[in-house]
Structure formats: C-alpha cells, structure tokens
Design a protein around this motif. Structure first.
Motif, PDB file in Angstrom:
ATOM      1  N   GLY A  31       0.864  -1.389   0.003  1.00  8.76           N
ATOM      2  CA  GLY A  31      -0.140  -0.079   0.063  1.00  8.76           C
ATOM      3  C   GLY A  31       0.904   1.201   0.057  1.00  8.76           C
ATOM      4  N   PRO A  32       0.340   2.321   0.482  1.00 12.29           N
ATOM      5  CA  PRO A  32       0.875   3.614   0.296  1.00 12.29           C
ATOM      6  C   PRO A  32       2.427   3.818   1.237  1.00 12.29           C
ATOM      7  N   VAL A  33       3.195   4.596   0.705  1.00 10.54           N
ATOM      8  CA  VAL A  33       4.331   5.110   1.502  1.00 10.54           C
ATOM      9  C   VAL A  33       4.032   5.453   2.715  1.00 10.54           C
ATOM     10  N   ALA A  34       4.926   5.153   3.839  1.00  8.31           N
ATOM     11  CA  ALA A  34       4.828   5.695   5.227  1.00  8.31           C
ATOM     12  C   ALA A  34       6.183   6.278   5.736  1.00  8.31           C
ATOM     13  N   HIS A  35       6.136   7.198   6.561  1.00  2.77           N
ATOM     14  CA  HIS A  35       7.367   7.687   7.011  1.00  2.77           C
ATOM     15  C   HIS A  35       8.298   6.665   7.866  1.00  2.77           C
ATOM     16  N   GLY A  36       9.730   6.695   7.515  1.00  4.09           N
ATOM     17  CA  GLY A  36      10.510   5.603   8.102  1.00  4.09           C
ATOM     18  C   GLY A  36      11.121   4.575   7.135  1.00  4.09           C
ATOM     19  N   GLY A  37      10.680   4.899   5.839  1.00  3.64           N
ATOM     20  CA  GLY A  37      11.382   3.790   4.832  1.00  3.64           C
ATOM     21  C   GLY A  37      10.739   2.891   4.410  1.00  3.64           C
ATOM     22  N   HIS A  38       9.435   2.625   4.834  1.00  2.63           N
ATOM     23  CA  HIS A  38       8.355   1.557   4.385  1.00  2.63           C
ATOM     24  C   HIS A  38       7.206   1.769   3.966  1.00  2.63           C
ATOM     25  N   CYS A  39       6.420   1.031   3.450  1.00  2.00           N
ATOM     26  CA  CYS A  39       5.205   1.000   3.092  1.00  2.00           C
ATOM     27  C   CYS A  39       4.058   0.214   3.664  1.00  2.00           C
ATOM     28  N   VAL A  40       2.970   0.550   3.636  1.00  6.74           N
ATOM     29  CA  VAL A  40       2.015  -0.112   4.448  1.00  6.74           C
ATOM     30  C   VAL A  40       1.268  -1.150   3.832  1.00  6.74           C
ATOM     31  N   ALA A  41       1.252  -2.168   4.440  1.00  8.59           N
ATOM     32  CA  ALA A  41       0.392  -3.580   3.706  1.00  8.59           C
ATOM     33  C   ALA A  41      -0.439  -3.980   5.028  1.00  8.59           C
ATOM     34  N   ARG A  42      -1.456  -4.987   4.665  1.00  6.04           N
ATOM     35  CA  ARG A  42      -2.090  -5.714   5.445  1.00  6.04           C
ATOM     36  C   ARG A  42      -2.461  -7.127   5.257  1.00  6.04           C
ATOM     37  N   HIS A  43      -2.477  -7.804   6.496  1.00  2.00           N
ATOM     38  CA  HIS A  43      -2.743  -9.129   6.156  1.00  2.00           C
ATOM     39  C   HIS A  43      -3.800  -9.685   7.244  1.00  2.00           C
ATOM     40  N   GLU A  44      -4.990  -9.992   6.800  1.00  2.00           N
ATOM     41  CA  GLU A  44      -5.990 -10.395   7.868  1.00  2.00           C
ATOM     42  C   GLU A  44      -6.176  -9.217   8.983  1.00  2.00           C
ATOM     43  N   GLY A  45      -6.112  -8.106   8.370  1.00  2.00           N
ATOM     44  CA  GLY A  45      -6.452  -7.089   9.405  1.00  2.00           C
ATOM     45  C   GLY A  45      -5.374  -6.459  10.016  1.00  2.00           C
ATOM     46  N   ARG A  46      -4.169  -7.314   9.966  1.00  2.36           N
ATOM     47  CA  ARG A  46      -2.922  -6.791  10.770  1.00  2.36           C
ATOM     48  C   ARG A  46      -2.195  -5.654   9.770  1.00  2.36           C
ATOM     49  N   VAL A  47      -1.673  -4.790  10.206  1.00  4.24           N
ATOM     50  CA  VAL A  47      -0.727  -3.615   9.551  1.00  4.24           C
ATOM     51  C   VAL A  47       0.542  -4.253   9.524  1.00  4.24           C
ATOM     52  N   ILE A  48       1.320  -4.466   8.690  1.00  7.70           N
ATOM     53  CA  ILE A  48       2.437  -4.539   8.306  1.00  7.70           C
ATOM     54  C   ILE A  48       3.324  -3.516   7.450  1.00  7.70           C
ATOM     55  N   PHE A  49       4.417  -2.985   8.305  1.00 10.83           N
ATOM     56  CA  PHE A  49       5.136  -2.067   7.638  1.00 10.83           C
ATOM     57  C   PHE A  49       6.564  -2.900   6.870  1.00 10.83           C
ATOM     58  N   VAL A  50       6.244  -2.685   5.588  1.00  7.35           N
ATOM     59  CA  VAL A  50       6.935  -3.365   4.645  1.00  7.35           C
ATOM     60  C   VAL A  50       8.191  -2.432   4.010  1.00  7.35           C
ATOM     61  N   ARG A  51       9.228  -3.027   4.104  1.00  9.03           N
ATOM     62  CA  ARG A  51      10.617  -2.561   3.514  1.00  9.03           C
ATOM     63  C   ARG A  51      10.934  -2.973   2.175  1.00  9.03           C
ATOM     64  N   HIS A  52      11.415  -2.223   1.308  1.00  4.54           N
ATOM     65  CA  HIS A  52      11.939  -2.768  -0.051  1.00  4.54           C
ATOM     66  C   HIS A  52      10.748  -2.949  -0.995  1.00  4.54           C
ATOM     67  N   GLY A  53       9.807  -2.551  -0.697  1.00  6.23           N
ATOM     68  CA  GLY A  53       8.715  -2.565  -1.802  1.00  6.23           C
ATOM     69  C   GLY A  53       8.361  -1.322  -2.506  1.00  6.23           C
TER      70      GLY A  53
END
Length: 465
Positions: A31-53
């Motif tokens: 999903g969208p970029v977020a502060h800190g060098g990662h993007c936001v993704a979700r898995h079964e309702g859980r927020v995951i801060f993903v780096r290198h995407g």
C-alpha cells in the motif's frame, strides 16, 4: 525476481491470523508509503510495515518483527510477484533485500530506496512530507508556495545516478574484525566491501582491507573540497592503545587518524590532525572529530542558499539586522548571516555541543558582529533577550520541541527559517508554531539523501498578520 523461499508461506485463511513469528513469509499487496522507509500493507487486518517494496506491488515478505500482542508487524520483501514499473535493479548487492534474503541474511541498512527510480523516490518523499504536515502539522495544511516536489541536489556531480554523494560514512565492525554495517533495526553486522553512496575519496580509504580487531566503530570523513580525510576509530571496551595504533598504521598515509569515544566525543589524535577542513558558501570551516557537518557534498551550499533567499526575500536579512543561528554547529549558517548583516548588525550563534562550539569560535574569530554561546537554546534565549529580525533554526532529528518553540515565539522575531531532516518532527513543530499564531510562508524540500527515505526541508515561518 528471486523466487527462492527461505521459510514456509502462511496462506491467508478467513478468520485466522498467521502464526506471528520472525521468519514467517506472507504474500501481501503493498500500500501507500509511510514515514520511516517502508510502505503499509495488511494481512488479515494486521498492519505490516514493509521495507523494500513499492506501492502497488504484490510481494512475498518475511516477517522481521512480529508478535500477537504487537500493534503492527515489520517485514522485508523477499520476492516480487507483480513488480511496479518504477522498480529497477538495486545498485548495491549488500542492500538488495531479495538478493540478501536469498543468501540467508537480511540486507544492510542505508539504501532502502535503491530499488526505486530516483524520480519515483522523490515523489514518495513528497507524499510523506505532505502526509506528515496534514496529520501532525495542525489545520493550516500546505503553504501556497509549496511546489509539491522534492528537488534533486548535486546531479552534476553524480550524473543523475544518486551515487557518490556521501562525504561522511559510519561503519560497524564484525566479530572477525572486518568492516561492516548493521541490518535495519538489528544487532547483526554484515561485512561490506564498498559504499556506493560515498564519494570516491571515502572508498579510496579501502577500510574493508583493514584488520579492525579491537575496534567497535569507524567513522570516515573526506571533505568535498579534496582536503585531507579523517578516519576515527572507536575502540571496543578493553582494547589496548597498541592495538588501536596497529590499526592506524594500516590506513593510507594521506589520511589523518584519531581515536574517539562516541559517548563523550573525546578525540585523541593518532596521526595528522583530529579535524577536517570543509568549504561552503565562500567560507572555510574546521570540524573536529565526529562534529556535525552535512553529509551530501552539495548540501551545505544548497541549504545556505535557500535559507538566505527566504530571509532576504522577506526583507528580514539586511545590513544592520539582528539575527540568531540556533543549533549552529560549526557555524555554517552563522558565517553567511554575518556577511549579510555586516559590522552594524549582530549574530547570536548557539550550539549545545562543547567541541562543536569550540570549532565555531575558531571559524568565526574574525567576525566581531558574532557572539558564540555554548548552551541549550531555550536557556540562552532567556539569558540574552533581543529584538530579533530573524532566527535560523537547524535542530537535530528530534526537532526543536514544544518548549523551544514557545521560547522562540516569545523572543519576538519577525521570521524563522527552519531547516529540518525529519518530516515528522518538523510537522509536529509546525503545529506548535501554528498554535502560537505563526504559519508557513515558504517551504522547499531537497533530496540530499538519494536512495534512502530521508529528505531535508527548509521552511520560512512568520507570524500571521
């Protein structure tokens, strides 16, 4: 892209959350970029801060920080299933997440946007700045003068590659005594044999060929003006001076070498001198040890030019003006402010670090209109009240904070030029200014950290009339 899986993939099952443990792999939409060098993704309702995407990609990620009680998880991309058109081959194998995890270890930090086209990197950074200002910066939104773009810096030097701009680099040391860097948010140190973001002069030191046993940390500074580089060695606890000296003799003869204590900032010269000579905006600056200096070769000139343009344009900087340079470091802005106000004006230069303040005294000794004070900004402003025409504010990454902003407003300047390296702390401080009746009159942002998530902003703040 790499398709080798290093851990079982937990499939999304309705009503069930994947087992939360490091090493679990999941397939997510980025999903969208977020502060800190990662993007936001979700898995079964859980927020995951993903780096290198990159936003819009479908990827396989490996959880690097997870727990059932955690508000969010963290993860690295290990395989790209549907790539963004903005994805490019990473320029540095050690920082390439998919390649690193294929070899069983995380990537080094420091180049987390290296897989993205430079133009797209800057768009993402602009998105982060705008999002932080809207979320944290109060109700004022963005100033009309904001162009919406993060501006490139130094392309004439690096040919548009975003490489070779760092005049300073910090390294750790592996357990076997080799040069290394940490993985993101990890104690793991990975060996490195190059630093593509650094200038040729830093790489010419070939620190990766040095036996660094007994050393815990290494700092390298190679001024863009070509003057003598400096290598700082931080000994591990219990390391004998003879061992540090043995490391020093392995370094190139044209480099100065010093030992330093990161906790106290104390520097002990081993060879050459314990400082470097920097040049910017028509002035020479002595910077001792690990004292602060902008790490991009072209950043000092860019930032000084923008600050003075804002202040001159508003009529706040002129001969006879009364100004202050706060968090002044070795005097980068102070020297140029002194030129502008002339001998009929005055400049108060405030720096908290004793060693850096001593550098400023040496650098500004021939400017009688400058008063250099070592101490906390809010305390010095209380002790030395003045009717300021303008203030220049260049705080550390944590920003100025509510108490300092209140003190700045109470000192009654006509304008404040705020230089920031962190959009979150900057936006928070802007909200404090707005609550006190000030607002953004100007804003520019610069990409002085290509291939990372960092950016630098320069803002002009004035009282609302």
């Amino acid at each position: 892209m790499n398709s080798k899986a290093s851990a079982p993939v937990a499939a999304a099952v309705p009503g069930r959350t994947a087992e939360a443990r490091e090493g679990t792999e999941l397939v997510v939409d980025v999903g969208p970029v977020a502060h800190g060098g990662h993007c936001v993704a979700r898995h079964e309702g859980r927020v995951i801060f993903v780096r290198h995407g990159i936003p819009g990609e479908k990827v396989r990620v490996r959880l690097t920080d997870a727990g059932e009680a955690a508000k969010f998880w963290r993860a690295d991309v290990v395989d790209v299933l549907e790539a963004s058109p903005d994805r490019v081959p990473h320029f540095w194998h050690a920082a390439d997440s998919t390649r690193a995890w294929a070899h069983g270890h995380p990537p080094v930090g420091g180049a987390e946007f290296g897989h993205i086209r430079l133009e797209r990197q800057r768009q993402l950074k602009a998105d982060v700045l705008e999002e932080q200002l809207r979320r944290l910066g109060g109700s004022g939104g963005l100033p009309p003068a904001w162009s919406g773009a993060v501006e490139a810096v130094g392309e004439a030097a690096h040919g548009g590659t975003g490489l070779g701009w760092r005049t300073r680099a910090s390294f750790s040391v592996t357990s076997s005594g080799r040069l290394g860097m940490h993985a993101h948010r990890s104690t793991e140190i990975l060996p490195v044999r190059e630093m593509p973001l650094a200038t040729d002069a830093v790489n010419a030191l070939q620190l990766w060929n040095v036996d660094l046993q007994g050393i815990e940390r290494v700092e390298a500074a190679a001024p863009a003006n070509g003057t003598r580089p400096l290598v700082l060695l931080a000994p591990a606890e219990g390391t004998r001076p003879k061992r540090v000296a043995a490391v020093a003799v392995q370094l190139p003869e044209d480099a100065s070498v010093a030992a330093f204590d990161p906790a106290t900032g104390e520097v002990t010269r081993l060879r050459g001198r314990a400082w470097v000579q920097e040049s910017a905006a028509g002035h020479e600056y002595r910077v001792t040890g690990a004292g602060f200096w902008q790490i991009h070769r072209d950043a000092p000139g860019t930032l000084v030019g923008t600050v003075t343009e804002f202040l001159h344009g508003g009529g706040f900087l002129h001969p006879g003006a009364v100004v202050a340079d706060l968090y002044a470091g070795a005097g980068l802005f102070t020297a140029v402010l002194a030129d502008a106000v002339g001998e009929t004006g005055s400049v108060l230069s405030v720096e908290g670090a004793p060693g850096t303040s001593r550098d400023a005294r040496k650098n500004l000794h021939s400017a009688p209109q400058v008063e250099i004070v070592q101490g906390r900004v809010e305390r010095v402003l209380r002790q030395k009240p003045r009717n300021f025409d303008a203030l220049v504010l260049d705080p550390p990454r944590a920003g100025a904070g509510k108490a300092v902003v209140r003190q700045l407003v109470d000192s009654g300047p006509r304008a404040i030029a705020y230089v920031s390296c962190d959009p979150a702390s900057f936006a928070r401080d802007v909200s404090y200014f707005r609550a006190a009746g000030w607002d953004l009159a100007g804003l520019r942002a610069f990409d002085i950290y290509p291939h990372t998530h960092h950016l630098e902003t320069v803002a002009l703040l004035t009282p609302v009339r």
